[in-house]
Write an enzyme that holds these catalytic residues in place. Structure first.
Site, PDB file in Angstrom:
ATOM      1  N   GLY A 217     -50.237  13.072  -1.205  1.00 32.40           N
ATOM      2  CA  GLY A 217     -49.887  11.683  -0.903  1.00 32.40           C
ATOM      3  C   GLY A 217     -49.082  10.942  -1.956  1.00 32.40           C
ATOM      4  N   GLY A 218     -48.450  11.672  -2.871  1.00 38.51           N
ATOM      5  CA  GLY A 218     -47.624  11.001  -3.886  1.00 38.51           C
ATOM      6  C   GLY A 218     -46.493  10.194  -3.254  1.00 38.51           C
ATOM      7  N   ASP A 234     -49.840  15.717   7.902  1.00 37.71           N
ATOM      8  CA  ASP A 234     -50.113  16.915   7.096  1.00 37.71           C
ATOM      9  C   ASP A 234     -51.455  17.488   7.534  1.00 37.71           C
ATOM     10  OD1 ASP A 234     -50.690  18.772   4.897  1.00 37.71           O
ATOM     11  OD2 ASP A 234     -49.113  17.723   3.807  1.00 37.71           O
ATOM     12  N   ASP A 271     -41.319  16.770   2.450  1.00 44.02           N
ATOM     13  CA  ASP A 271     -41.467  17.524   1.198  1.00 44.02           C
ATOM     14  C   ASP A 271     -42.385  18.714   1.462  1.00 44.02           C
ATOM     15  OD1 ASP A 271     -41.332  18.038  -1.586  1.00 44.02           O
ATOM     16  OD2 ASP A 271     -43.107  16.823  -1.986  1.00 44.02           O
ATOM     17  N   LYS A 301     -36.613  24.152  -0.169  1.00 44.53           N
ATOM     18  CA  LYS A 301     -37.023  25.271  -1.038  1.00 44.53           C
ATOM     19  C   LYS A 301     -35.863  26.238  -1.200  1.00 44.53           C
ATOM     20  CE  LYS A 301     -41.383  25.521  -2.255  1.00 44.53           C
ATOM     21  NZ  LYS A 301     -41.400  25.356  -3.646  1.00 44.53           N
TER      22      LYS A 301
HETATM   23  C1  LIG Z   1     -45.462  20.001  -1.850  1.00 49.89           C
HETATM   24  S1  LIG Z   1     -46.716  19.453  -0.785  1.00 49.89           S
HETATM   25  C2  LIG Z   1     -46.246  17.778  -0.490  1.00 49.89           C
HETATM   26  C3  LIG Z   1     -46.516  16.856  -1.638  1.00 49.89           C
HETATM   27  C4  LIG Z   1     -46.372  15.411  -1.239  1.00 49.89           C
HETATM   28  N1  LIG Z   1     -44.975  15.048  -0.976  1.00 49.89           N
HETATM   29  C5  LIG Z   1     -46.898  14.474  -2.303  1.00 49.89           C
HETATM   30  O1  LIG Z   1     -46.134  13.621  -2.786  1.00 49.89           O
HETATM   31  O2  LIG Z   1     -48.090  14.533  -2.645  1.00 49.89           O
HETATM   32  C6  LIG Z   1     -46.340  20.252   0.733  1.00 49.89           C
HETATM   33  C7  LIG Z   1     -47.235  19.860   1.877  1.00 49.89           C
HETATM   34  O3  LIG Z   1     -46.647  20.351   3.092  1.00 49.89           O
HETATM   35  C8  LIG Z   1     -47.720  20.561   3.995  1.00 49.89           C
HETATM   36  N2  LIG Z   1     -47.316  21.355   5.152  1.00 49.89           N
HETATM   37  C9  LIG Z   1     -47.121  22.691   5.219  1.00 49.89           C
HETATM   38  N3  LIG Z   1     -46.841  23.044   6.490  1.00 49.89           N
HETATM   39  C10 LIG Z   1     -46.857  21.925   7.237  1.00 49.89           C
HETATM   40  C11 LIG Z   1     -46.635  21.649   8.614  1.00 49.89           C
HETATM   41  N4  LIG Z   1     -46.343  22.623   9.488  1.00 49.89           N
HETATM   42  N5  LIG Z   1     -46.714  20.378   9.041  1.00 49.89           N
HETATM   43  C12 LIG Z   1     -46.998  19.384   8.172  1.00 49.89           C
HETATM   44  N6  LIG Z   1     -47.229  19.588   6.865  1.00 49.89           N
HETATM   45  C13 LIG Z   1     -47.164  20.843   6.391  1.00 49.89           C
HETATM   46  C14 LIG Z   1     -48.763  21.241   3.110  1.00 49.89           C
HETATM   47  O4  LIG Z   1     -50.049  21.128   3.693  1.00 49.89           O
HETATM   48  C15 LIG Z   1     -48.627  20.460   1.795  1.00 49.89           C
HETATM   49  O5  LIG Z   1     -49.599  19.446   1.716  1.00 49.89           O
END
Ligand SMILES: C[S@@+](CC[C@H](N)C(=O)[O-])C[C@H]1O[C@@H](n2cnc3c(N)ncnc32)[C@H](O)[C@@H]1O
Length: 345
Positions: A217-218, A234, A271, A301
């Site tokens: 959640g940042g 998410d 993200d 990525k």
């Molecule tokens: C790098 S983290 C995001 C960090 C976030 N932007 C923050 O500021 O805290 C990537 C996130 O993408 C989510 N994710 C992966 N596959 C997903 C999907 N199909 N739908 C939604 N979220 C997904 C993961 O659960 C993870 O929490």
């Protein structure tokens, strides 16, 4: 015509991509010399300094994070006294009037034992004193009129004076720093803060954001701080401190399990740590909810280092609805980069 030399900096491991971009902008005759392999290098262009800067700024590279001119270079013995002596000489030779100017001294050094004892803060404070007493300039750390850039290797000292806007970033080496706050939900917040700064956005101007891949959640927390209504999606859990926020809607679901009304959002951020094609497919599925003229900020990525191909594929997967405004590898990106796009009408 005089050629010109600069020091270029990229994120670690992406200097080859930055060099490829420079070759495209400055022609095949551009020459490179490693200063810190994979990250920092000197480049010499056949064009004179102003022309080189114009060519680079006209099409800002994705992977070149920072550039600083080399007005002079000097062999040195690694001692503090000789350092100050050389800088005094280089400043005198530069001949630029510094009176009443706000000057920021930015000093960096390569890795290596021989440089271990060189204290950059001491170098900076000695030069600050020289600037104030000899040149009647105002030493500053930010918002400078001119930046005095120094780079030390075991063999040489590189010196350059330039306007901040000609360095691609006014942070030393493009390493933009944000203060970590107490209780900050995730370091990922810095990526969105840097994107806001780099792409010249003001997030508080938006009304409603969709945050895909939001946990922990940042990004969501920053958007809420900026006063937006946020819809976070998410399957993983959002940080408990956010859950009661009155402006937040949270769907603990995957991106392909939700749908929203047409034009519900004027900002879409994503993200997700996914392969770029999968990510693009999931974003495409939700694009109807982004209003025409709306903004998208997306982390991509770089899985196999085929960086340029990856950018081409994502941009083409998101077209024609989303049009690329700028792609940049941010200081806070690791094996990734960030896209700024706009929804077409
Ligand atoms: C790098 S983290 C995001 C960090 C976030 N932007 C923050 O500021 O805290 C990537 C996130 O993408 C989510 N994710 C992966 N596959 C997903 C999907 N199909 N739908 C939604 N979220 C997904 C993961 O659960 C993870 O929490």
């Amino acid at each position: 015509m005089n050629d010109s030399t600069f020091i270029g900096t990229s994120n670690r491991g992406f200097a080859q991509q930055a060099q490829e971009e420079l070759r495209r902008l400055l022609g095949p005759s551009v020459k490179f010399e490693w200063l810190a392999p994979g990250e920092v290098f000197a480049f010499t262009s056949q064009f004179e300094r102003g022309d080189t800067i114009d060519r680079i700024l006209a099409q800002e590279p994705v992977f070149l994070r920072h550039m600083q001119p080399v007005d002079a270079e000097q062999s040195w013995d690694g001692t503090f006294d000789q350092t100050i002596h050389h800088i005094r000489e280089m400043l005198a030779l530069a001949g630029t009037s510094l009176k009443q100017m706000d000057i920021a001294v930015q000093a960096r050094k390569a890795e290596g034992e021989a440089l271990a004892n060189l204290s950059l803060p001491s170098v900076r404070s000695s030069i600050d004193e020289m600037l104030a007493t000899v040149y009647e300039a105002n030493p500053v750390s930010r918002e400078a009129d001119l930046i005095l850039s120094l780079y030390f290797t075991e063999a040489k000292l590189y010196f350059g004076l330039s306007r901040p806007q000609d360095n691609l970033s006014d942070w030393s080496g493009g390493a933009i720093r944000f203060r970590k706050e107490e209780g900050q939900v995730s370091r990922a917040k810095f990526k969105l803060l840097e994107a806001e700064h780099t792409f010249g956005l003001d997030l508080s101007q938006y009304r409603a954001a969709l945050d895909i891949g939001a946990a922990p959640g940042g990004w969501t927390s920053l958007l809420l701080e900026r006063g937006l209504r946020v819809t976070a999606v998410d399957p993983a859990k959002l940080d408990a401190t956010l859950l009661r926020h009155p402006q937040l809607m949270y769907f603990q679901k995957k991106a392909d399990e939700v749908s929203f009304a047409a034009n519900a959002f004027d900002l879409l951020v994503c993200d997700m740590s996914w392969s770029h094609r999968q990510m693009a497919k999931l974003v495409r599925g939700l694009l109807g909810a982004l209003q025409p003229g709306g903004t998208a900020i997306i982390t991509v990525k770089l899985m196999h280092k085929k960086a340029f191909q990856t950018i081409r594929e994502v941009v083409s997967d998101l077209a024609p609805e989303l049009e690329l405004q700028q792609a940049k590898q941010l200081f806070h990106n690791r094996e990734e980069l960030t896209l700024f796009l706009m929804k077409q009408g």
